[in-house]
Write an enzyme that holds these catalytic residues in place. Structure first.
Site, short mmCIF file in Angstrom:
data_model
loop_
_atom_site.label_atom_id
_atom_site.label_comp_id
_atom_site.label_asym_id
_atom_site.label_seq_id
_atom_site.Cartn_x
_atom_site.Cartn_y
_atom_site.Cartn_z
N ASP A 10 48.13 39.52 43.88
CA ASP A 10 47.56 40.11 42.66
C ASP A 10 47.67 39.02 41.59
O ASP A 10 48.34 37.99 41.78
CB ASP A 10 48.38 41.35 42.26
N SER A 11 47.04 39.27 40.44
CA SER A 11 47.17 38.33 39.33
C SER A 11 48.60 38.32 38.78
O SER A 11 48.96 37.43 38.02
CB SER A 11 46.21 38.72 38.21
N TYR A 42 43.09 38.21 35.94
CA TYR A 42 41.83 38.12 36.66
C TYR A 42 40.73 38.93 35.96
O TYR A 42 39.56 38.53 35.98
CB TYR A 42 41.99 38.70 38.07
N GLY A 43 41.11 40.07 35.42
CA GLY A 43 40.12 40.99 34.85
C GLY A 43 39.35 40.38 33.69
O GLY A 43 38.29 40.89 33.30
N CYS A 73 44.74 44.11 44.26
CA CYS A 73 44.18 43.95 42.93
C CYS A 73 42.73 44.42 42.98
O CYS A 73 41.95 43.93 43.81
CB CYS A 73 44.24 42.47 42.55
N ASN A 74 42.38 45.38 42.14
CA ASN A 74 40.99 45.86 42.15
C ASN A 74 40.01 44.78 41.71
O ASN A 74 38.90 44.69 42.24
CB ASN A 74 40.84 47.07 41.22
N GLU A 152 51.76 43.77 32.12
CA GLU A 152 52.31 42.53 32.70
C GLU A 152 53.42 41.98 31.80
O GLU A 152 54.45 41.51 32.27
CB GLU A 152 51.17 41.51 32.83
N CYS A 181 43.07 49.97 38.72
CA CYS A 181 43.69 48.66 38.50
C CYS A 181 45.13 48.85 38.92
O CYS A 181 45.79 49.82 38.50
CB CYS A 181 43.62 48.28 37.02
N HIS A 183 47.80 47.42 38.17
CA HIS A 183 48.79 47.42 37.09
C HIS A 183 49.01 48.84 36.54
O HIS A 183 50.12 49.20 36.16
CB HIS A 183 48.34 46.51 35.94
N1 DGL Z 1 45.91 44.20 38.88
C1 DGL Z 1 44.55 43.81 38.65
C2 DGL Z 1 43.59 44.88 39.14
O1 DGL Z 1 43.96 45.70 39.96
C3 DGL Z 1 44.09 43.50 37.27
C4 DGL Z 1 44.83 42.76 36.31
C5 DGL Z 1 44.10 41.55 35.82
O2 DGL Z 1 43.29 41.67 34.88
O3 DGL Z 1 44.37 40.50 36.35
O4 DGL Z 1 42.46 44.90 38.73
#
Ligand code: DGL
Length: 256
Positions: A10-11, A42-43, A73-74, A152, A181, A183
């Site tokens: 994941d990020s 990542y988002g 991670c979505n 985070e 997501c 998170h």
């Molecule tokens: N955990 C990541 C997800 O499921 C998103 C967090 C990010 O923006 O990196 O989308």
């Protein structure tokens, strides 16, 4: 017998919501987890950037023996899952797909709220899941800028953001709220409190069951090991592991 570890990435800490559930159902398997904290969030990046980066992290996990990889991670699943499956046909991937099907079954008024990053809504995966499972529903999409980053960072602003984003989808009539997501699963109780009578759908347990289905090798009764890695500060990640999971670990620092 030595079996291949399960890779996960994941990020940052979001994928730990999937790690936690996976541990429940597969206590004997070894896991390698990469928190790509040096490159996240990542988002907030383009799908092309996240796809390229997901390939790099995947190579690291393959080099460390993983033959099953959970894209926990979505955003990375939206950006890269299809590409990863094509690029690494020898690997079994489990990705995050927004739990729209489950939500459609639960909704009584036909209105489903979805909380996710921008990247997740932009990917083709989201449109195809809605098409397949909720074409006859009203799907209220809510990009939540800053929420994953606040979770985070353990930022106290998290609660205000939750109030604002959850309040919006519930205010627009959603009686089911999907956490799309990883998170957000870490603060599911706070989201449920903000959602009032609306049902909150957390996909983490179902994803863990899917991991269990694809990892079909026998495993012993002993506790599996976990190797945590971060692309940023291992001391900080160690503190997050203790705080979020109660896990005492010495994460490795990796440059990718
Ligand atoms: N955990 C990541 C997800 O499921 C998103 C967090 C990010 O923006 O990196 O989308």
């Amino acid at each position: 017998m030595t079996e291949a570890p399960i890779g996960m990435f994941d990020s940052g800490v979001g994928g730990l919501s999937i790690y936690r559930e996976t541990r429940q159902v597969l206590p004997g398997h070894d896991v390698i987890y990469v928190a790509d904290q040096g490159y996240g969030m990542y988002g907030e990046r383009s799908l092309a950037e996240v796809s390229k980066r997901s390939e790099t992290v995947t190579r690291f996990l393959i080099d460390h023996g993983a033959t099953t990889i959970v894209v926990a991670c979505n955003s990375a699943s939206a950006a890269a899952l299809h590409h990863l499956r094509t690029q690494f046909p020898e690997v079994t991937f489990v990705g995050m797909e927004p739990a729209i099907k489950l939500a459609a079954g639960l909704s009584r008024n036909g209105k489903i709220g979805v909380l996710a990053t921008d990247a997740t809504f932009q990917g083709e995966l989201f449109a195809s899941v809605v098409d397949r499972h909720a074409a006859d529903h009203e799907v209220i999409t809510k990009p939540c800028p800053g929420l994953a980053a606040a979770i985070e960072a353990g930022d106290p602003a998290t609660d205000n953001l939750i109030e604002r984003y959850v309040g919006d989808v519930v205010g627009r009539g959603a009686d089911v709220v999907v956490l799309a997501c990883t998170h957000y699963s870490l603060v599911k109780d706070r989201i449920a409190a903000a959602a009032g009578t609306a049902t909150v759908v957390d996909p983490a347990p179902a994803v863990a069951r899917q991991v269990m289905r694809v990892v079909d090798s026998p495993h012993g009764s002993s506790q599996g090991s976990a190797a945590f890695h971060t692309t940023a500060d291992p001391y900080r990640f160690s503190g997050q592991l203790r705080q979020l999971l109660g896990v005492v670990a010495t994460p490795g620092s990796v440059e990718l």
